[in-house]
Design an enzyme around this catalytic site. Structure first.
Site, PDB file in Angstrom:
ATOM      1  N   CYS A  77     -10.417  -7.641  -1.178  1.00 29.77           N
ATOM      2  CA  CYS A  77     -10.315  -6.401  -0.390  1.00 29.77           C
ATOM      3  C   CYS A  77     -10.947  -5.257  -1.174  1.00 29.77           C
ATOM      4  O   CYS A  77     -10.458  -4.878  -2.244  1.00 29.77           O
ATOM      5  CB  CYS A  77      -8.854  -6.110  -0.078  1.00 29.77           C
ATOM      6  SG  CYS A  77      -8.558  -4.522   0.724  1.00 29.77           S
ATOM      7  N   CYS A  84      -8.572  -2.243  -1.506  1.00 29.79           N
ATOM      8  CA  CYS A  84      -7.516  -2.487  -2.501  1.00 29.79           C
ATOM      9  C   CYS A  84      -8.053  -2.262  -3.909  1.00 29.79           C
ATOM     10  O   CYS A  84      -7.376  -1.670  -4.759  1.00 29.79           O
ATOM     11  CB  CYS A  84      -6.982  -3.905  -2.363  1.00 29.79           C
ATOM     12  SG  CYS A  84      -6.322  -4.317  -0.724  1.00 29.79           S
TER      13      CYS A  84
END
Length: 281
Positions: A130, A133
């Site tokens: 991600c 993230c």
């Protein structure tokens, strides 16, 4: 002799060994004769010889030869070198603080929430692939450093995907806030662009307070969902309720008609409605 060994050593590209070659005059020297007979002691080139010869490798130690040397043949000495390569940290392992912990299982998550007591607990759901993230991780580490009394729990979505499904986490990055007997205080998803949402929630729920009762942790419905997940080795038994539900009261009444049962609120409302209709007539 040590200087001669240091100056005459070279690496053979075919054999991969360090070979030593000497001229005819050097072979006639007393030191070389002693080396051929196997009685020459262990030789270690001095640092000064390395500096003068331009040799930049590790120290080369030559001992007595095991076999008999033949005239005109050079002896080979194997050289062993060790190369240590450090393990590189993954991006979610960098900048971690003492109050940050990675969750390994469903039981680990439940125990960590219960054992936190009155501390504010922030559960961070992330994925190794991600991009949002990864970009947000350094700021989360900064928040953890500035708030040592807050516990940050990290859950890797790729490692615990089945558990995340049971907890209804389908978007990343995702955060949940828990504290004491209040249980879950809020949950939301945010990125670098919406980091203010995280700051506001942290400032709101990190104030000093005292919870009356033990830490609640996950909701009972979430605990039952984790226990029902066959991919997880997690067991949970439903806690008995202190007050019976209306369905339980009705079941008791049907099973034991001799014992009076208190009327429920819905029954009372129906009786009052019928009385008002009769009075209106």
């Amino acid at each position: 002799m040590a200087e001669l060994l240091a100056q005459r050593c070279f690496l053979s590209s075919r054999s991969g060994h360090a070979s030593l070659s000497f001229s005819c005059e050097q072979r006639k020297s007393p030191a070389f004769v002693a080396l051929r007979r196997g009685s020459f002691p262990r030789i270690e080139p001095s640092r000064s010889s390395f500096g003068s010869s331009g040799f930049h490798g590790r120290r080369l130690v030559v001992g007595a030869p095991r076999g008999k040397l033949l005239r005109g043949c050079a002896s080979s000495v194997p050289v062993q070198m060790t190369l240590a390569i450090g393990k590189s940290l993954k991006w979610w392992e960098k900048g971690l603080q003492a109050n940050m912990k990675e969750i390994e299982s469903a039981q680990d998550l439940v125990d960590s929430l219960v054992n936190a007591g009155d501390k504010l607990v922030i559960v961070d759901f992330f994925s190794s692939g991600c991009g949002g993230c990864r970009a947000l991780h350094p700021k989360i580490c900064q928040f953890a450093e500035k708030n040592p009394n807050v516990l940050f729990l990290q859950i890797n979505y790729e490692k615990l995907k089945s558990m995340c499904y049971s907890l209804h986490v389908h978007v990343l990055p995702f955060f949940r806030f828990y504290r004491g007997a209040n249980g879950r205080l809020g949950s939301f998803s945010c990125t670098n662009a919406t980091i203010k949402k995280f700051k506001d929630a942290l400032a709101k729920h990190s104030t000093d307070r005292c919870s009356l009762g033990p830490a609640k942790g996950l909701e009972e419905s979430e605990l039952l969902a984790l226990a029902a997940n066959k991919d997880l080795s997690f067991n949970y038994a439903m806690k008995p309720s202190l007050f019976p539900s209306p369905d339980d009261v009705a079941e008791i009444a049907r099973a034991s008609p001799k014992f009076p049962v208190l009327a429920t609120l819905s029954d009372t409302q129906d009786s009052e409605g019928k009385a008002m209709v009769t009075a209106g007539r």
